[in-house]
Design an enzyme around this catalytic site. Structure first.
Site, short mmCIF file in Angstrom:
data_model
loop_
_atom_site.label_atom_id
_atom_site.label_comp_id
_atom_site.label_asym_id
_atom_site.label_seq_id
_atom_site.Cartn_x
_atom_site.Cartn_y
_atom_site.Cartn_z
N THR B 22 -74.42 -97.07 -61.53
CA THR B 22 -75.57 -96.81 -62.39
C THR B 22 -75.73 -95.32 -62.39
O THR B 22 -76.51 -94.75 -61.63
CB THR B 22 -76.83 -97.48 -61.81
OG1 THR B 22 -76.84 -97.35 -60.41
CG2 THR B 22 -76.90 -98.93 -62.19
N GLY B 23 -74.92 -94.65 -63.22
CA GLY B 23 -74.90 -93.18 -63.33
C GLY B 23 -76.30 -92.64 -63.32
O GLY B 23 -76.73 -92.01 -62.39
N THR B 24 -77.04 -92.92 -64.32
CA THR B 24 -78.51 -92.98 -64.28
C THR B 24 -79.34 -91.74 -64.36
O THR B 24 -78.99 -90.66 -63.89
CB THR B 24 -78.95 -93.64 -62.95
OG1 THR B 24 -78.34 -94.89 -62.88
CG2 THR B 24 -80.44 -93.82 -62.88
N THR B 25 -80.52 -92.00 -64.96
CA THR B 25 -81.65 -91.11 -64.68
C THR B 25 -82.81 -92.04 -64.34
O THR B 25 -83.11 -92.97 -65.07
CB THR B 25 -82.05 -90.29 -65.91
OG1 THR B 25 -80.89 -89.80 -66.56
CG2 THR B 25 -82.95 -89.15 -65.52
#
Lengths: 257, 223
Positions: B22-25
């Site tokens: 979940t690379g994510t921000t």
């Protein structure tokens, strides 16, 4: 068979009597009744403990044989009964409080702590291989969120919350005195004097000779830390207790106002 | 750890040998009376977007959520463990659990297994003792409470935005705007973040969830 009609049903905790009693647990409670009195009262802003510590020998160091323990920073424990059993249970309580903090990151709530220790005490009432604990104890705490809390655990392994309770030989007399108080409206400073007074009232000068009063408190006045009442406050409380508790007569017999 | 296998082979595509991430921000903001949490919705295996509508805002208890970043599997597994532990604890205590307790449980797992895990988690929620709280548990297993916290690969692009736009004592709606604005900026710049913006506002009254679709996101450029 000794005493009453317990017959052969009192030899182990794993036996019920025909009328549904577990005599070993009842005998354990008798052990508590032979011990000197301990009381705990919860007030508006804290909890105060008082213990009548009988001095069995003039050779004892003052302040030794403590009957009040620290279980956690915010929790105190006053005991009556077999002291060795009580000390072992205070270690159990300490571990429970410590593990809780380690797992969950905050102070253990007193209700939960007393239920955990009560469960432990109860376990020893189930088997014939062990004997029940011969002590009762009163737990008290204060924190910002729950306020003052007071719980009592007895040898049967049951725990109840109280505004005021007493254990030990003069518990009935002490309870009568406690019931006269309006503790919900009192502060710790006022309560300390009343606790000292009650211990002095219930102390039997004929049967038991000298005693030392052990007083402790936890509340707003101590910033949530359970500790022994400072010497000067204790001395003042004892002065109040001796004056009021002994019908206005001081120790040397003179009447003062 | 099998996260960093060789990226050399030209014959096989990325996603056959990269871990699902979940690379994510993600982010969370405290306000008086609760918290606002938000996340993007992109899950990647290398360059392939395995899920473009992921829900990274995971409920742990009635009024406690966590925002997950890092390995999808690791964070799901940890969240499941903590959900169990917290539920048990709450039943024993016979009262709603504290956000601090949930955060400590996350920390315990993330720290103990720090060598095997890759998880950056933000724990946020409401309890009656201390109101809205945000706790961050980054990789490595530290625990610290912050009024605002951002995490995930996209967070690096919005530290400046947060530093200049966050002010203490904001209202719930100001927080919602701050979070959706920040997430849009990060999703614009970070290749591992994108999709929709998921928001949740947690307070005494309950949890209020929203989704902001791509075309409804705040626009920061005219392009």
């Amino acid at each position: 068979p000794p005493g009453g009609g317990s017959g052969t049903y009192d030899l182990s905790a794993s036996t019920f009597s025909p009328d549904g009693r577990v005599f070993q647990v009842e005998y354990a409670m008798k052990a508590v009744e032979n011990s000197s009195t301990a009381i705990g009262i919860r007030c508006k802003d804290g909890v105060v403990f008082g213990v009548e510590k009988l001095i069995l020998s003039k050779l004892y160091e003052q302040g030794s044989n403590k009957r009040i323990f620290n279980v956690d920073r915010h929790v105190g424990m006053a005991v009556a009964g077999l002291l060795a059993d009580a000390r072992s249970l205070s270690e159990v309580a300490r571990e429970e409080a410590s593990n809780f903090r380690s797992n969950y990151g905050h102070n253990i709530p007193l209700k939960y702590l007393s239920e955990r220790v009560a469960m432990y005490v109860h376990a020893y009432t189930l088997y014939s291989a062990v004997r029940p604990f011969g002590c009762s104890f009163i737990l008290g705490s204060y924190d910002q969120d729950d306020g003052p809390q007071l719980y009592m655990v007895d040898p049967s392994g049951i725990s109840f919350g109280y505004w005021g309770c007493a254990i030990g030989k003069a518990k009935q007399a002490a309870k009568t005195e406690i019931e006269k108080l309006q503790m919900k409206d009192m502060t710790c400073r006022e309560l300390v004097k009343e606790v000292a007074k009650i211990i002095y009232i219930v102390h039997d000068e004929v049967k038991d000779k000298a005693f030392e009063l052990e007083l402790s408190w936890v509340g707003e006045v101590t910033n949530g830390k359970h500790e022994l009442v400072p010497k000067d406050i204790r001395v003042e409380a004892e002065k109040y207790a001796k004056f009021i508790g002994c019908d206005g007569r001081t120790e040397d017999g003179y009447t003062t106002l | 750890r099998f996260g960093q296998l060789s990226s050399g082979s030209d014959m096989a595509p990325d996603w056959t040998m990269k871990e699902v991430s979940t690379g994510t921000t993600i982010m969370a903001v405290e306000y008086d009376g609760g918290v606002v949490i938000g996340a993007d919705s992109r899950t990647t295996t290398g360059a392939y977007i395995a899920n473009r509508v992921t829900d990274k805002l995971t409920p742990i208890h009635d009024r406690i959520f966590c925002c997950r970043s890092g390995s999808a599997a690791d964070t799901q597994a940890i969240a499941d463990v903590v959900t169990y532990q917290l539920g048990f604890h709450s039943i024993e205590l016979d009262e709603a659990p504290l956000v601090q307790t949930a955060a400590n449980l996350f920390k315990a797992s993330c720290y103990r297994y720090r060598e095997e895990l890759m998880a950056g988690i933000i724990v946020a929620g409401w309890d009656k003792r201390r109101g809205g709280q945000v706790y961050t548990v980054p990789v490595g297993g530290m625990l610290v409470r912050q009024p605002v916290s951002v995490g995930g690969s996209g967070s690096t692009y919005i530290y400046g935005y947060m530093d200049s736009n966050y002010k203490p004592n904001m209202t719930k709606d100001q927080c919602l705007r701050l979070v959706s604005g920040a997430l849009s900026l990060a999703m614009e710049r970070d290749g591992s973040s994108g999709g929709v913006v998921r928001l949740a506002a947690i307070s005494e009254t309950g949890v209020d969830r929203q989704v902001i679709l791509g075309n409804q996101l705040p626009k920061w450029s005219t392009a």
